[in-house]
Design an enzyme around this catalytic site. Structure first.
Site, PDB file in Angstrom:
ATOM      1  N   TRP A 104      24.230 -25.600  16.990  1.00  0.00           N
ATOM      2  CA  TRP A 104      23.640 -24.285  16.714  1.00  0.00           C
ATOM      3  C   TRP A 104      24.900 -23.418  17.466  1.00  0.00           C
ATOM      4  O   TRP A 104      25.002 -22.166  16.820  1.00  0.00           O
ATOM      5  CB  TRP A 104      22.239 -24.105  17.049  1.00  0.00           C
ATOM      6  N   ASP A 174      19.787 -17.620  21.583  1.00  0.00           N
ATOM      7  CA  ASP A 174      18.815 -18.201  20.400  1.00  0.00           C
ATOM      8  C   ASP A 174      17.642 -19.318  20.907  1.00  0.00           C
ATOM      9  O   ASP A 174      17.964 -19.990  21.618  1.00  0.00           O
ATOM     10  CB  ASP A 174      19.822 -19.034  19.591  1.00  0.00           C
ATOM     11  N   LYS A 198       9.705 -23.079  14.105  1.00  0.00           N
ATOM     12  CA  LYS A 198       9.293 -24.190  15.298  1.00  0.00           C
ATOM     13  C   LYS A 198       8.037 -23.662  15.970  1.00  0.00           C
ATOM     14  O   LYS A 198       7.275 -24.753  15.776  1.00  0.00           O
ATOM     15  CB  LYS A 198      10.697 -24.212  15.985  1.00  0.00           C
TER      16      LYS A 198
HETATM   17  C1  LIG Z   1      16.287 -24.561  13.765  1.00  0.00           C
HETATM   18  C2  LIG Z   1      17.299 -23.923  14.444  1.00  0.00           C
HETATM   19  C3  LIG Z   1      18.049 -23.069  14.096  1.00  0.00           C
HETATM   20  C4  LIG Z   1      18.047 -22.768  12.261  1.00  0.00           C
HETATM   21  O1  LIG Z   1      17.272 -21.993  11.886  1.00  0.00           O
HETATM   22  P1  LIG Z   1      17.361 -21.236  10.333  1.00  0.00           P
HETATM   23  O2  LIG Z   1      16.034 -20.639  10.265  1.00  0.00           O
HETATM   24  O3  LIG Z   1      17.366 -22.550   9.564  1.00  0.00           O
HETATM   25  O4  LIG Z   1      18.592 -20.741  10.158  1.00  0.00           O
HETATM   26  C5  LIG Z   1      18.915 -22.202  14.700  1.00  0.00           C
HETATM   27  N1  LIG Z   1      19.076 -22.450  16.050  1.00  0.00           N
HETATM   28  C6  LIG Z   1      18.053 -23.225  16.633  1.00  0.00           C
HETATM   29  C7  LIG Z   1      18.102 -23.513  18.186  1.00  0.00           C
HETATM   30  C8  LIG Z   1      17.234 -24.005  15.909  1.00  0.00           C
HETATM   31  O5  LIG Z   1      16.261 -24.860  16.600  1.00  0.00           O
END
Ligand SMILES: *Cc1c(COP(=O)(O)O)cnc(C)c1O
Length: 362
Positions: A104, A174, A198
């Site tokens: 990511w 993030d 999540k």
């Molecule tokens: C799941 C995840 C993403 C991607 O999320 P989307 O909503 O599909 O863009 C980005 N960063 C992390 C740390 C994730 O766990």
């Protein structure tokens, strides 16, 4: 069909009580004679949902007054674009630094390079992203508009236990796969974002928490809907938002508050992770993927000494009501995602299954 324990990484399980409440409300919201998703995002009913989200997030995450809360389309990855578009102008050379602790972070850095100069300040690639790299803040490019990190690495099962400090250069995180799972000092960050799917609700939206003084100097080409200023001025209603996702999040936040808030859930999450890691550490069959010091509480990753056992493990687990334990294709092995909504019983059931499986196969 009896209920399974869902260890999927995302979209992930939501608290059972939330799912039941949503089902009950679906056709007839608050005795309105219509469902919430059938009515205007400017209705008083939805306004209340939005203000619940604001006040509950502020309370649960202890968000200081000089931060704004935004709800934006496009999930977490849209923020890989929105962050540089909004913040790169804080640097005269439009430079940003990225710490890559997994896929990511790499993706985020690449996206930034569309708009400016994006640097890899540190990377965990050498260890296969199984640990968080050591950081020397003195080595940071001083012209960096911000430093981007991924606080919990969903694929590899690592996390930052303590966060780096770059003085006046804002830290952007993030936190998609761990937001509200542990206590975080928001004031140490310039910006935090998290996709909902999540720990917060359904997929498609992201929560963005941004320090006020960082907003207002977006790059000229920034689309209106990605400009934090537009979002703030419109209370995230510059266009029709995903009313259902925010309603679901409001229920998740109410649930979390009722459970006792972040302190209580953090202690529970530590216990949950420990239940599974203890089995891994005592085993001759399973091996942990991530380094112990950097282990995630949300995504427990493990592999098998004997690779032939992976497929039967996943299949037999599924027959036992333990769903979606397959690891990410880039990492292999198995992964148990145990977000806030996973009850302790789910982790105990998995630990017991792992012990039984080891006994049968050794
Ligand atoms: C799941 C995840 C993403 C991607 O999320 P989307 O909503 O599909 O863009 C980005 N960063 C992390 C740390 C994730 O766990």
């Amino acid at each position: 069909m009896s209920q399974v324990f869902n260890f999927g990484a995302g979209p992930a399980m939501l608290p059972r009580a939330v799912m039941e409440k949503a089902q009950k409300d679906f056709l007839n919201y608050n005795n309105l004679g219509a469902g919430l998703i059938e009515i205007s995002h400017r209705s008083s009913e939805f306004e209340e949902v939005l203000s619940d989200c604001d006040s509950l997030l502020k309370e649960l995450a202890t968000i200081p007054d000089n931060y704004k809360i935004l709800y934006m389309h496009g999930g977490a990855q849209m923020q890989f674009s929105a962050v540089p578009l909004n913040l790169l102008n804080l640097s005269s050379s439009k430079t940003a630094s990225y710490i890559e602790t997994g896929t990511w972070g790499v993706k985020a850095r690449k996206e930034c390079s569309r708009f400016g100069r994006s640097l890899t300040f540190a990377s965990g690639a050498k260890s296969g992203f199984t640990e968080i790299p050591k950081i020397d803040p003195a080595a940071l490019e001083p012209e960096s508009a911000y430093v981007h990190i991924t606080s919990n690495n969903t694929l590899y099962g690592t996390r930052w236990t303590a966060f780096p400090d770059f003085g006046d250069i804002p830290l952007v995180a993030d936190m998609t796969s761990e937001f509200l799972s542990r206590k975080i000092d928001i004031s140490k960050f310039g910006l935090i974002f998290a996709g909902l799917q999540k720990n917060l609700g359904p997929a498609g939206l992201a929560v963005v928490i941004v320090r006020e003084d960082l907003v207002g100097s977006a790059l000229q080409q920034t689309p209106a809907l990605l400009d934090y200023k537009t979002c703030i001025d419109s209370h995230s209603l510059a266009n029709t938002t995903n009313t259902f996702a925010l309603y679901m999040m409001s229920l998740v936040l109410k649930w979390l508050k009722q459970e006792g808030g972040v302190d209580v859930i953090e202690a529970r999450n530590e216990l949950k992770a420990k239940i599974i890691y203890e089995v891994i550490d005592a085993s001759n069959l399973y091996t942990g993927v991530s380094r112990q010091k950097d282990r995630s509480m949300m995504n427990v990753t493990f592999n098998f000494q004997n690779q032939d056992l992976l497929a039967p493990f996943i299949n037999q687990a599924e027959s036992s009501g333990l769903y979606a334990l397959k690891g990410h294709r880039d990492v292999g092995g198995a992964r148990a995602s145990i977000y806030n909504a996973m009850p302790i019983e789910g982790c105990e059931a998995l630990a017991q299954f792992m012990l039984d499986f080891e006994k049968k196969n050794s």
